[in-house]
Structures are given as C-alpha cells and as structure tokens.
Design a protein around this motif. Structure first.
Motif, short mmCIF file in Angstrom:
data_model
loop_
_atom_site.label_atom_id
_atom_site.label_comp_id
_atom_site.label_asym_id
_atom_site.label_seq_id
_atom_site.Cartn_x
_atom_site.Cartn_y
_atom_site.Cartn_z
N ASN A 115 -0.12 4.80 -4.05
CA ASN A 115 -0.08 4.33 -2.67
C ASN A 115 0.73 3.04 -2.54
O ASN A 115 1.26 2.74 -1.46
CB ASN A 115 -1.48 4.14 -2.13
N ASN A 137 3.96 4.51 -2.03
CA ASN A 137 4.01 5.60 -1.03
C ASN A 137 4.63 6.86 -1.63
O ASN A 137 5.51 7.50 -1.01
CB ASN A 137 4.80 5.18 0.21
N ARG A 193 2.91 5.15 5.42
CA ARG A 193 1.62 5.64 4.92
C ARG A 193 1.32 7.04 5.44
O ARG A 193 1.55 7.34 6.60
CB ARG A 193 0.52 4.68 5.35
#
Length: 122
Positions: A71, A74, A27
C-alpha cells in the motif's frame, strides 16, 4: 479516477514463474486480477483486500498463484508459479473503492488496467 498499469507479462515455458505488477495512481480498497484467453470471456483469477488479510483465488490457480500488495507503493502483485499452457491469457488488474468483501465479479470493479500478455509454452 484511478489509473492502473500492469507490467511483468511475457513468454515462459511451462513450469516456470512470472510475477505481475499493477501500479495504481491512487488508493484502491480491493484489487483483483482477471484474465482473458483468446476466444474466451474474462475470468476471475484472484483478489485482495486493502489490509491484505483477505484473499480469494479461482480454483484453477489455487496453490500456484499468490496475490499480495504494497500500500505504500499503491501496487498489487500476482506471483504465478508452476505455470501451465492454459494460463496463457491477457491479464488485467482491477480495483474498486466500494466497501465490502473482496470480489470475484468483474462488474464490481470500476478501475481497470490495459492488460499484460502472459504466454506459457508447452
């Protein structure tokens, strides 16, 4: 330490499009794209917040480039439209886990990819 890997660069004619991708091993809160043309310093292109709601662009690419992120994967993307010869450069992906606003200063990013070459012919 987060590893960043760019892809999607290549040779295109002026007026065409490319999409760059940057895959992160973990992240990152804010991510950005920078570029470096031959004989020039590294310059800011675009950046995006974790949520994707906040984005910033260099004046030279505003209206032509779009940054986005996934997300779940990633991954951050840079869609580059209406490319110009002056967009020719090595494009670098950058990431930071520092809290705060999206950043356009390269010394505020701690993670960097190796770069991908974009060449736009006239």
């Amino acid at each position: 330490q987060v590893q960043l890997v760019e892809s999607g660069g290549g040779l295109v004619e002026a007026g065409n499009s490319l999409r760059l991708s940057c895959a992160a091993s973990g992240r990152t809160l804010s991510m950005g794209w920078f570029r470096q043309a031959p004989g020039k310093g590294r310059e800011f292109v675009s950046a995006i917040s974790w949520s994707g709601h906040s984005t910033i662009y260099a004046d030279s690419v505003k209206g032509r480039f779009t940054i986005s992120r996934d997300n779940d994967e990633n991954t951050v993307y840079l869609q580059m439209n209406r490319l110009k010869p002056e967009d020719t450069a090595v494009y670098f992906c950058a990431g930071t886990n520092r809290y705060g606003n999206v950043r356009n200063n390269d010394n505020e990013y701690e993670f960097w990819g190796q770069g991908t070459q974009v060449t736009v012919s006239s």
